[in-house]
Design a protein around this motif. Structure first.
Motif, PDB file in Angstrom:
ATOM      1  N   UNK A  50       0.740  -1.113  -0.016  1.00 18.00           N
ATOM      2  CA  UNK A  50      -0.043  -0.135  -0.172  1.00 18.00           C
ATOM      3  C   UNK A  50       0.886   1.096  -0.183  1.00 18.00           C
ATOM      4  N   UNK A  51       2.149   1.087   0.731  1.00 21.78           N
ATOM      5  CA  UNK A  51       2.922   2.257   0.723  1.00 21.78           C
ATOM      6  C   UNK A  51       3.650   2.518  -0.472  1.00 21.78           C
ATOM      7  N   UNK A  52       3.903   1.608  -1.110  1.00 22.05           N
ATOM      8  CA  UNK A  52       4.594   1.477  -2.666  1.00 22.05           C
ATOM      9  C   UNK A  52       3.643   2.146  -3.617  1.00 22.05           C
ATOM     10  N   UNK A  53       2.432   1.878  -3.403  1.00 25.90           N
ATOM     11  CA  UNK A  53       1.157   2.313  -4.451  1.00 25.90           C
ATOM     12  C   UNK A  53       1.035   3.766  -4.053  1.00 25.90           C
ATOM     13  N   UNK A  54       1.160   4.187  -2.705  1.00 27.74           N
ATOM     14  CA  UNK A  54       1.122   5.515  -2.363  1.00 27.74           C
ATOM     15  C   UNK A  54       2.106   6.506  -3.003  1.00 27.74           C
TER      16      UNK A  54
ATOM     17  N   UNK B 275      10.194   4.583  -5.072  1.00 32.24           N
ATOM     18  CA  UNK B 275       8.820   3.708  -4.733  1.00 32.24           C
ATOM     19  C   UNK B 275       9.124   2.886  -3.713  1.00 32.24           C
ATOM     20  N   UNK B 276      10.490   2.691  -3.113  1.00 31.78           N
ATOM     21  CA  UNK B 276      10.399   1.729  -2.030  1.00 31.78           C
ATOM     22  C   UNK B 276      10.835   2.255  -0.806  1.00 31.78           C
ATOM     23  N   UNK B 277      10.730   3.824  -0.862  1.00 36.28           N
ATOM     24  CA  UNK B 277      10.703   4.380   0.294  1.00 36.28           C
ATOM     25  C   UNK B 277      11.973   5.220   0.527  1.00 36.28           C
ATOM     26  N   UNK B 278      12.914   4.875  -0.309  1.00 38.23           N
ATOM     27  CA  UNK B 278      14.333   5.595  -0.091  1.00 38.23           C
ATOM     28  C   UNK B 278      14.206   6.983  -0.449  1.00 38.23           C
TER      29      UNK B 278
ATOM     30  N   UNK C 289      14.405  10.304  -2.073  1.00 40.11           N
ATOM     31  CA  UNK C 289      14.959  10.889  -3.407  1.00 40.11           C
ATOM     32  C   UNK C 289      15.537  12.177  -3.649  1.00 40.11           C
ATOM     33  N   UNK C 290      15.280  12.857  -2.108  1.00 38.47           N
ATOM     34  CA  UNK C 290      15.801  14.201  -2.042  1.00 38.47           C
ATOM     35  C   UNK C 290      16.611  14.334  -0.666  1.00 38.47           C
ATOM     36  N   UNK C 291      17.921  13.813  -0.761  1.00 39.92           N
ATOM     37  CA  UNK C 291      18.369  13.494   0.432  1.00 39.92           C
ATOM     38  C   UNK C 291      18.788  14.841   1.363  1.00 39.92           C
ATOM     39  N   UNK C 292      18.870  15.999   0.733  1.00 42.15           N
ATOM     40  CA  UNK C 292      19.280  17.334   1.435  1.00 42.15           C
ATOM     41  C   UNK C 292      17.848  17.666   1.966  1.00 42.15           C
ATOM     42  N   UNK C 293      16.705  16.996   1.729  1.00 41.18           N
ATOM     43  CA  UNK C 293      15.301  17.307   2.257  1.00 41.18           C
ATOM     44  C   UNK C 293      14.520  16.323   2.960  1.00 41.18           C
ATOM     45  N   UNK C 294      13.713  16.531   3.697  1.00 43.68           N
ATOM     46  CA  UNK C 294      12.839  15.479   4.292  1.00 43.68           C
ATOM     47  C   UNK C 294      12.396  14.489   3.170  1.00 43.68           C
ATOM     48  N   UNK C 295      12.135  13.203   3.571  1.00 43.63           N
ATOM     49  CA  UNK C 295      11.851  12.555   2.491  1.00 43.63           C
ATOM     50  C   UNK C 295      10.381  12.546   2.249  1.00 43.63           C
ATOM     51  N   UNK C 296      10.225  12.667   1.043  1.00 39.92           N
ATOM     52  CA  UNK C 296       8.586  12.905   0.609  1.00 39.92           C
ATOM     53  C   UNK C 296       7.886  11.582   0.388  1.00 39.92           C
ATOM     54  N   UNK C 297       8.682  10.317   0.611  1.00 47.35           N
ATOM     55  CA  UNK C 297       7.995   8.975   0.164  1.00 47.35           C
ATOM     56  C   UNK C 297       7.837   8.373   1.655  1.00 47.35           C
TER      57      UNK C 297
END
Length: 379
Positions: free
Chosen positions: A30-34, A237-240, A242-250
């Motif tokens: 479900x998290x991957x889909x989101x 998609x897997x929660x890593x 993508x914006x290491x200099x900012x909070x994780x949007x995933x």
């Protein structure tokens, strides 16, 4: 992570039962889909593929692809031909499946019979795919990859120029995309990003007009000029992050828990683990968990587990099948054999673990072994 009841997908019996396993890996589909929905929203109307190479970054390519398909994803990328063949069998006809590393010489008939799309990285591969098209008497789909500056895969500029001068270069080939890959997208201010984008523009202008694809997970967050017609996210998609200099949007996707195999108390001076690299400086409570580097937790990886919010440091070396924890912070008897401690999850994200290990989240996920019992949450 979504805390909905744990359920496996239909016809997906876990390879290792929970009772028999030393650790449990929970994957929130479900998290991957989101996460896919969030990436799509960032792209506006641009199409979004799903990269499921390395068995879906270690989380199960079949399960991930089926979950993404429910969100409308109909384009998938794998690294190897074998991965593409397996994915086609798992998800059936319909979705496009591209083989990023190209087709090994002589394997073209297998790719054709599985309905795969070649990613053509060289003139030699182009010639072989063209010959395959002629042998089956129909046009075969392909993505043409150009090297815009990463020096890894794709046609070098001189090769693109030579092919552009050959009027018959693409006979029998349906060019679905012209693509390239960004080397520094996770560093938004790196000058290589714009240099690669401009190089990509120059190279694709030499080739037949076709939709373009450049952005990976981090590339999506560089802005619309990098989006083109198709984005190819994987890690995000897997929660890593993508914006290491900012909070994780995933959203986080995985939770990894290991079973306690044994607990004990030791006195001052006791040697702990291989090489006695740690000696107790006083009385200690210890727990040994059934988890080690054979499960993909490298000896340099993050050095603590958690139980009910309490940090339990590793003591001594990570072994092949076990790790010793300092449980002195817990009340005596609180942690017992069979209890689960957390390695990845709310207390320690994949990116946190990677930072401790001096690596990246990709390596943490892709290293996870096959001995876990796997739960798949639908969300």
């Amino acid at each position: 992570m979504n805390d909905a009841p744990t359920r496996s997908l239909p016809d997906d019996a876990a390879a290792v039962s929970e009772a028999a396993a030393g650790a449990v890996l929970t994957i929130d589909l479900g998290a991957i889909r989101e996460n896919y929905r969030r990436l799509k929203a960032s792209l506006g109307g641009v199409r979004c593929a799903g990269v499921v190479k390395a068995d879906g970054y270690g989380l199960g390519a079949r399960q991930v692809a089926l979950a993404l398909a429910r969100e409308g994803c109909d384009i998938f990328f794998v690294a190897l031909l074998a991965e593409g063949i397996a994915l086609r069998k798992a998800i059936g006809d319909g979705p496009e499946i591209y083989v990023l590393n190209g087709l090994p010489p002589g394997s073209e008939p297998e790719a054709v019979s599985s309905g795969l799309c070649a990613v053509v990285n060289s003139g030699t591969q182009l010639k072989a795919w063209r010959a395959a098209a002629h042998s089956v008497g129909r046009r075969l789909p392909a993505a043409i990859q150009v090297d815009s500056g990463m020096s890894r895969l794709g046609m070098a500029p001189a090769e693109v120029e030579a092919i552009a001068a050959d009027a018959a270069a693409f006979d029998g080939i349906g060019i679905r995309y012209v693509m390239s890959h960004l080397a520094c997208a996770d560093e938004p201010r790196h000058p290589a990003n714009e240099q690669q984008r401009l190089a990509f523009e120059r190279l694709r202008a030499m080739l037949p007009e076709a939709p373009a694809s450049l952005a990976n997970s981090s590339g999506i967050f560089l802005g619309p000029s990098y989006h083109y017609d198709l984005a190819r996210p994987g890690a995000a998609l897997y929660g890593i992050n993508p914006t290491p200099d900012k909070p994780n949007p995933m959203l986080p996707v995985v939770r990894l828990q290991a079973k306690v195999a044994q607990t004990r108390s030791v006195g001052k001076g006791a040697g702990i683990g291989y090489g006695h690299t740690y000696r107790a400086d006083g009385p200690l409570g210890l727990a040994t968990i059934s988890f080690g580097y054979a499960d993909g937790w490298l000896r340099r990886s993050a050095s603590a587990a958690w139980f009910e919010g309490t940090r339990l440091p590793f003591l001594g070396r990570v072994s092949m099948d076990s790790i010793i924890l300092d449980i002195s912070a817990l009340p005596p008897g609180r942690l017992r054999e069979g209890d689960l401690v957390e390695l990845l999850g709310p207390s320690q994200s994949v990116d946190d673990a990677a930072g401790h290990a001096g690596t990246i989240g990709y390596e943490i996920l892709a290293s996870l072994g096959s001995r876990f019992h796997r739960h798949y949450l639908r969300g």
